[in-house]
Design a protein around this motif. Structure first.
Motif, short mmCIF file in Angstrom:
data_model
loop_
_atom_site.label_atom_id
_atom_site.label_comp_id
_atom_site.label_asym_id
_atom_site.label_seq_id
_atom_site.Cartn_x
_atom_site.Cartn_y
_atom_site.Cartn_z
N ASP A 1 0.83 -1.20 0.00
CA ASP A 1 0.00 0.00 0.00
C ASP A 1 0.86 1.25 0.00
O ASP A 1 1.93 1.29 0.63
CB ASP A 1 -0.92 0.00 1.23
CG ASP A 1 -1.73 -1.28 1.33
OD1 ASP A 1 -2.70 -1.41 0.56
OD2 ASP A 1 -1.38 -2.14 2.15
N ALA A 2 0.39 2.28 -0.69
CA ALA A 2 1.15 3.51 -0.82
C ALA A 2 0.23 4.71 -0.65
O ALA A 2 -0.99 4.60 -0.55
CB ALA A 2 1.84 3.56 -2.19
N GLY A 3 0.84 5.89 -0.62
CA GLY A 3 0.07 7.11 -0.51
C GLY A 3 1.00 8.30 -0.45
O GLY A 3 2.21 8.18 -0.65
N GLY A 4 0.43 9.47 -0.17
CA GLY A 4 1.27 10.64 -0.05
C GLY A 4 0.49 11.94 -0.15
O GLY A 4 -0.70 11.96 -0.47
N LEU A 5 1.20 13.02 0.16
CA LEU A 5 0.61 14.34 0.04
C LEU A 5 0.41 14.72 -1.43
O LEU A 5 -0.55 15.40 -1.78
CB LEU A 5 1.53 15.36 0.73
CG LEU A 5 1.08 16.81 0.74
CD1 LEU A 5 -0.21 16.98 1.54
CD2 LEU A 5 2.18 17.71 1.31
N LEU A 6 1.32 14.24 -2.28
CA LEU A 6 1.24 14.55 -3.70
C LEU A 6 0.37 13.54 -4.44
O LEU A 6 0.12 12.44 -3.94
CB LEU A 6 2.64 14.57 -4.31
CG LEU A 6 3.62 15.58 -3.70
CD1 LEU A 6 4.95 15.53 -4.44
CD2 LEU A 6 3.05 17.01 -3.71
N ALA A 7 -0.03 13.90 -5.63
CA ALA A 7 -0.87 13.03 -6.44
C ALA A 7 -0.12 11.76 -6.83
O ALA A 7 1.11 11.73 -6.89
CB ALA A 7 -1.33 13.76 -7.70
N ASP A 8 -0.87 10.71 -7.08
CA ASP A 8 -0.32 9.43 -7.51
C ASP A 8 0.55 9.63 -8.75
O ASP A 8 0.08 10.11 -9.78
CB ASP A 8 -1.48 8.48 -7.82
CG ASP A 8 -1.04 7.09 -8.26
OD1 ASP A 8 0.18 6.85 -8.39
OD2 ASP A 8 -1.93 6.25 -8.47
N PRO A 9 1.85 9.24 -8.69
CA PRO A 9 2.70 9.42 -9.87
C PRO A 9 2.49 8.36 -10.94
O PRO A 9 3.10 8.43 -12.00
CB PRO A 9 4.11 9.32 -9.28
CG PRO A 9 3.95 8.39 -8.12
CD PRO A 9 2.59 8.70 -7.55
N TYR B 1 5.58 11.23 -0.76
CA TYR B 1 5.35 9.87 -1.26
C TYR B 1 5.73 8.89 -0.15
O TYR B 1 6.79 9.03 0.47
CB TYR B 1 6.23 9.55 -2.48
CG TYR B 1 5.98 10.42 -3.68
CD1 TYR B 1 4.73 10.49 -4.29
CD2 TYR B 1 7.03 11.14 -4.26
CE1 TYR B 1 4.52 11.27 -5.41
CE2 TYR B 1 6.84 11.92 -5.38
CZ TYR B 1 5.57 11.99 -5.95
OH TYR B 1 5.37 12.76 -7.07
N VAL B 2 4.88 7.90 0.12
CA VAL B 2 5.20 6.88 1.11
C VAL B 2 4.76 5.51 0.60
O VAL B 2 3.82 5.40 -0.20
CB VAL B 2 4.52 7.16 2.48
CG1 VAL B 2 4.76 8.60 2.93
CG2 VAL B 2 3.03 6.86 2.46
N VAL B 3 5.46 4.49 1.05
CA VAL B 3 5.04 3.10 0.87
C VAL B 3 5.01 2.48 2.26
O VAL B 3 6.02 2.51 2.98
CB VAL B 3 5.99 2.32 -0.05
CG1 VAL B 3 5.55 0.85 -0.14
CG2 VAL B 3 6.03 2.94 -1.44
N ALA B 4 3.88 1.94 2.65
CA ALA B 4 3.77 1.31 3.95
C ALA B 4 4.54 -0.01 3.98
O ALA B 4 4.46 -0.80 3.04
CB ALA B 4 2.30 1.06 4.28
N ILE B 5 5.30 -0.22 5.05
CA ILE B 5 6.02 -1.47 5.27
C ILE B 5 5.16 -2.33 6.20
O ILE B 5 4.76 -1.88 7.27
CB ILE B 5 7.41 -1.20 5.87
CG1 ILE B 5 8.26 -0.39 4.89
CG2 ILE B 5 8.11 -2.50 6.25
CD1 ILE B 5 9.58 0.12 5.48
N ASN B 6 4.87 -3.54 5.81
CA ASN B 6 3.88 -4.35 6.54
C ASN B 6 4.43 -4.96 7.82
O ASN B 6 4.43 -6.17 8.01
CB ASN B 6 3.33 -5.44 5.63
CG ASN B 6 2.42 -4.88 4.55
OD1 ASN B 6 2.06 -3.71 4.57
ND2 ASN B 6 2.06 -5.71 3.59
#
Length: 267
Positions: free
Chosen positions: A154-162, A192-197
């Motif tokens: 899963d990913a996310g961030g303040l900026l729009a999806d690249p 930009y972030v990617v969650a580490i499970n």
């Protein structure tokens, strides 16, 4: 009436000031650790891990050949670490710390070929990890990054999806505030972030605060944008590298991160 997702984002936005990467608040007091996620799951080692050995010499007592790691394996990973690989993993983000107590590390990407060989993708990237280094038993507030093999779903961030193929949650709740351990601004850390499970529920936004192992084991461990200083538990790389990582990760290839100091990964 606010939706469940909007309520979650508002709550998470307040918590992020003390979250991943924030070594201290604006006041300079240590911030509460929130970074860590649930393991990708154990399985048969994907890298093979065979060793070549034996005797040689036609006269006198034979001497064993030096042990050579199979080219099918990711360098530096021992049998215990390889044994944590899910059997379907085909992408690996390997984070190797300089030492147990160091907050500097290197990130190298690998892809598993059809024949089982793990091949590096590009050159290593400089990175930061937690202020106090690494631990095999992460707890909230220890300022160490968890050692292990974890899924990346899963990913996310303040900026729009690249353009990532991972599910991507974008919004203002990813605004980073305050300063880090060296007094550096944290602004932009969660662009930009990617969650580490580690100690999280896969398949949910990185802002979800479910902690399957309990709150005492930390949570919110992410890959995110570097702020020129150590994190609270996350791993950070340059912004352009985070964007490159998001475009590379493919959920159909079941990506994982393998992270820790060299001796721990060599178990």
């Amino acid at each position: 009436m606010p939706t469940r997702r909007s309520l979650l984002a508002l709550a998470a936005g307040a918590a992020l000031t003390a979250g991943c990467g924030a070594a201290r608040r604006d006041t300079g007091a240590p911030a509460g650790e929130t970074a860590a996620l649930s393991r990708a799951g154990a399985g048969a080692g994907a890298g093979g891990g065979a060793w070549a050995g034996g005797g040689a010499g036609s006269v006198g007592r034979s001497a064993p050949l030096p042990r050579v790691e199979s080219p099918r394996a990711i360098p530096g990973l021992g049998p215990a670490t390889r044994g944590e690989f899910p059997p379907d993993a085909r992408q690996a983000v390997v984070v190797t710390g300089e030492s147990l107590d160091s907050n500097r590390s290197a990130v190298t990407r690998y892809e598993r070929a059809a024949d089982g060989a793990w091949n590096p993708v590009g050159d290593p990237w400089p990175a930061h990890n937690a202020l106090k280094g690494w631990t095999l038993h992460h707890i909230q507030g220890d300022l160490r990054s968890p050692v292990g093999v974890f899924g990346l779903t899963d990913a996310g961030g303040l900026l729009a999806d690249p353009g990532t193929r991972l599910p991507y949650d974008q919004g203002p709740a990813f605004t980073a505030r305050g300063t880090g351990a060296l007094g550096e601004s944290l602004a932009g850390s969660f662009d930009y972030v990617v969650a580490i499970n580690y100690n999280r529920q896969p398949g949910r936004t990185p802002l979800d605060w479910t902690r399957p192992l309990g709150g005492g084991r930390g949570g919110g461990i992410w890959l995110h944008v570097d702020h020129n200083g150590p994190t609270q538990g996350c791993v950070s790389v340059a912004k352009d590298r985070m964007r490159e990582l998001l475009l590379w990760l493919d959920p159909d290839r079941h990506p994982i991160t393998v992270m820790g100091d060299g001796p721990s990964l060599g178990r």
